[in-house]
Write an enzyme that holds these catalytic residues in place. Structure first.
Site, PDB file in Angstrom:
ATOM      1  N   GLN A 152       0.445  -1.589  -0.138  1.00 18.07           N
ATOM      2  CA  GLN A 152      -0.399   0.064  -0.457  1.00 18.07           C
ATOM      3  C   GLN A 152       1.119   1.402  -0.122  1.00 18.07           C
ATOM      4  O   GLN A 152       0.247   2.423   0.234  1.00 18.07           O
ATOM      5  CB  GLN A 152      -0.973   0.221   0.884  1.00 18.07           C
ATOM      6  CG  GLN A 152      -1.977  -1.669   1.595  1.00 18.07           C
ATOM      7  CD  GLN A 152      -2.535  -0.930  -0.269  1.00 18.07           C
ATOM      8  OE1 GLN A 152      -3.093   0.097  -0.886  1.00 18.07           O
ATOM      9  NE2 GLN A 152      -3.619  -2.502  -0.422  1.00 18.07           N
TER      10      GLN A 152
ATOM     11  N   SER B  35       3.083  -4.835  -5.316  1.00 22.15           N
ATOM     12  CA  SER B  35       2.416  -5.921  -6.110  1.00 22.15           C
ATOM     13  C   SER B  35       2.002  -4.285  -6.945  1.00 22.15           C
ATOM     14  O   SER B  35       1.418  -3.411  -6.833  1.00 22.15           O
ATOM     15  CB  SER B  35       1.458  -5.745  -5.527  1.00 22.15           C
ATOM     16  OG  SER B  35       0.875  -6.376  -6.513  1.00 22.15           O
TER      17      SER B  35
ATOM     18  N   CYS C 262      -8.732  -9.924  -0.741  1.00 16.52           N
ATOM     19  CA  CYS C 262      -8.469 -11.784   0.086  1.00 16.52           C
ATOM     20  C   CYS C 262      -9.739 -12.226   1.159  1.00 16.52           C
ATOM     21  O   CYS C 262     -10.301 -13.522   0.969  1.00 16.52           O
ATOM     22  CB  CYS C 262      -7.565 -12.196   0.323  1.00 16.52           C
ATOM     23  SG  CYS C 262      -6.339 -10.972  -0.635  1.00 16.52           S
TER      24      CYS C 262
END
Length: 533
Positions: free
Chosen positions: A187, A207, A334
């Site tokens: 993040q 990511s 998730c």
């Protein structure tokens, strides 16, 4: 217009990133390990993007290599650290007594710790670092446990609340500890300066899809001198750090994002993001009396709002927002399919109603002022609908209670095949005269999403009122189809099974609900009918 406010789960792919990926797939598709011209061009892409990533992350030293995403990066980091702990143990060096992770970490971290801890035979205690009510780590607790820790895992910023960790405070504690340090930077990419070298962070995974690159591309930073064990070995790619042919299209796309970030002329400034957050916070407060924010603004990312409305479940709000084409979530994507209170908010010690009613709203650095204004207007409309129906301060209807006497949750009911995809449903209704579309969403959902096209004349019967409408459907001939739909297809399947059990043989549910609906042309509808015949 869809208003996407779930950027912490994933982001849209930046248009120049799409173009960069397509260009590589079309013209620069060589294998970067090949030594001919095409391979050298692909290698140049990899090297150029890596150099850009080093500048953006301010990581001039250490290893920086491409992965499939943060989960792989976390697994690689944990494996590397725990292999080193086993080496120390086998060499008779002072051994670690525990593995530590933040109580609000993404579940990928503790699950990786438990997995490799057992697989490598270390069998060390895995302990959660407590957090305070603001969501920040208890540094006194960490200070007491750090001298005997083998690995400490802390995230830079929390994915559910946006709370930013006190990385300087943690770094100060760990300077006197033999523990290795993993910082989940997912993040943080494009939002925070991590000071990877200055803070002596050993491992930091990232990511791409959280920052406008496609899914399937990520980065892992490993401090110079930090122990390392490859998770994937093979052909020696990435300097032997990660086997497998590089994802050149993904790397090129990530490069386009990083290049735009370096240029500083596309993404919103920190001041603009803070202003956007303030606008959204004000709109939420105006729309929903009884709303509280679950994390302090001063300690959180400017792009994340986590809130709860007293007396209104997160399920109701999520259904309402989704019907209004506002895409938000109840927490981590998730864990979205599990109807459980937020473990992050529980770890913070918040009240039970807040942990069960939490909603996360997150936006991105590409979202314009006009986009934020439209989102605020849509939130206001949702609030108006709830207040008009008296649901803004009371628990919503429990539709499932209406079906308790029918025992619909048994194995027989759940196994009924009542689902039709859109072409099959259209064909069935056109082939059988008198067939019905039935909208089983609650009224507050329907009011924020207008029915259009073939669904404009659907019968509206909320699931909570379904039994009152059953007699009229049972009076139909058994072959006359009744096709139920809702937002996702879950409630409509329940309605179809109910009608089947009560005796109507042609009750169906629209697969995927409105989320998968596309308005067909007259030609395609005729094609469906012809296929059915």
């Amino acid at each position: 217009m869809e208003i996407y406010l779930d950027a912490n789960a994933t982001t849209a792919v930046f248009p120049p990133a799409q173009q960069a990926a397509l260009a590589v797939m079309a013209q620069g598709f060589g294998n970067p390990s090949s030594i001919h011209g095409s391979g050298l061009k692909a290698r140049a892409v990899v090297d150029r993007v890596r150099a850009s990533a080093r500048r953006v992350l301010d990581a001039p030293t250490g290893q920086l290599f491409f992965t499939s995403g943060a989960t792989e990066g976390i697994q690689t980091s944990v494996l590397s650290a725990l292999c080193e702990l086993r080496r120390r143990r086998d060499a008779g060096e002072p051994t670690a007594q525990a593995l530590l992770y933040g109580a609000t970490e993404h579940k990928a971290v503790p699950q990786a710790l438990h997995h490799w801890n057992v697989l490598l035979g270390l069998n060390l205690p895995v302990l959660a670092i407590p957090v305070d009510r603001s969501g920040r780590h208890d540094l006194d607790w960490l200070r007491a446990h750090a001298p005997t820790a083998g690995l400490v895992c802390t995230m830079a910023a929390n994915n559910e609340t946006g709370v930013i960790s006190d990385l300087d405070g943690i770094a100060d504690i760990l300077r006197a500890s033999p523990a290795l340090w993993l910082v989940d930077g997912v993040q943080a990419l494009g939002k925070l300066a991590l000071k990877l070298v200055e803070r002596r962070i050993d491992y930091a995974p990232f990511s791409g899809h959280k920052f406008y690159a496609p899914k399937g591309i990520g980065l892992l930073y490993v401090r110079a001198g930090a122990p390392f064990t490859p998770l994937l070995t093979g052909g020696g790619q990435e300097g032997g750090l990660r086997g497998g042919t590089e994802n050149i299209a993904g790397i090129a796309a990530l490069g386009a994002v990083l290049q735009a970030w370096e240029a500083a002329d596309v993404f919103q400034t920190p001041a603009a993001l803070a202003a956007h957050r303030g606008q959204l916070a004000a709109a939420l407060h105006a729309a929903f009396p009884g709303l509280v924010f679950n994390a302090p603004d001063a300690l959180s990312l400017p792009t994340t709002l986590n809130f709860a409305v007293r007396g209104v479940t997160s399920r109701l709000l999520l259904d309402l927002f989704d019907a209004a084409d506002l895409r938000v979530s109840g927490g981590s994507a998730c864990s979205a399919a599990k109807a459980e209170p937020s473990y992050v908010l529980q770890a913070m010690g918040l009240e039970e109603w807040q942990t069960q009613a939490a909603v996360r709203l997150s936006f991105g650095a590409l979202d314009s002022p006009e986009f934020i204004a439209a989102a605020c207007a849509r939130l206001q409309r949702c609030g108006e609908v709830l207040r008009a129906r008296g649901l803004s301060g009371a628990a919503p209807l429990d539709a499932s209670a209406a079906f308790a006497s029918l025992a619909l949750a048994d194995d027989l009911a759940d196994s009924m095949d009542v689902v039709l995809d859109q072409p099959a449903a259209l064909a069935l209704l056109q082939a059988q005269a008198g067939g019905l579309w039935v909208d089983v969403r609650e009224a507050y959902e329907s009011e924020v999403q207008e029915r259009r096209g073939l669904l404009a004349n659907a019968q509206a019967v909320p699931l909570s009122d379904l039994l009152s409408a059953v007699p009229q459907w049972l009076a139909l001939a058994s072959q006359v189809p009744v096709v139920f739909y809702c937002r996702s297809g879950n409630r409509s399947a329940q309605a179809a099974r109910t009608l089947r059990r009560l005796g109507h043989a042609s009750a169906w549910s629209l697969a995927g609900g409105l989320a998968m609906w596309s308005e067909p042309s007259l030609e395609s509808a005729d094609d469906c009918l012809a296929a059915a015949r």
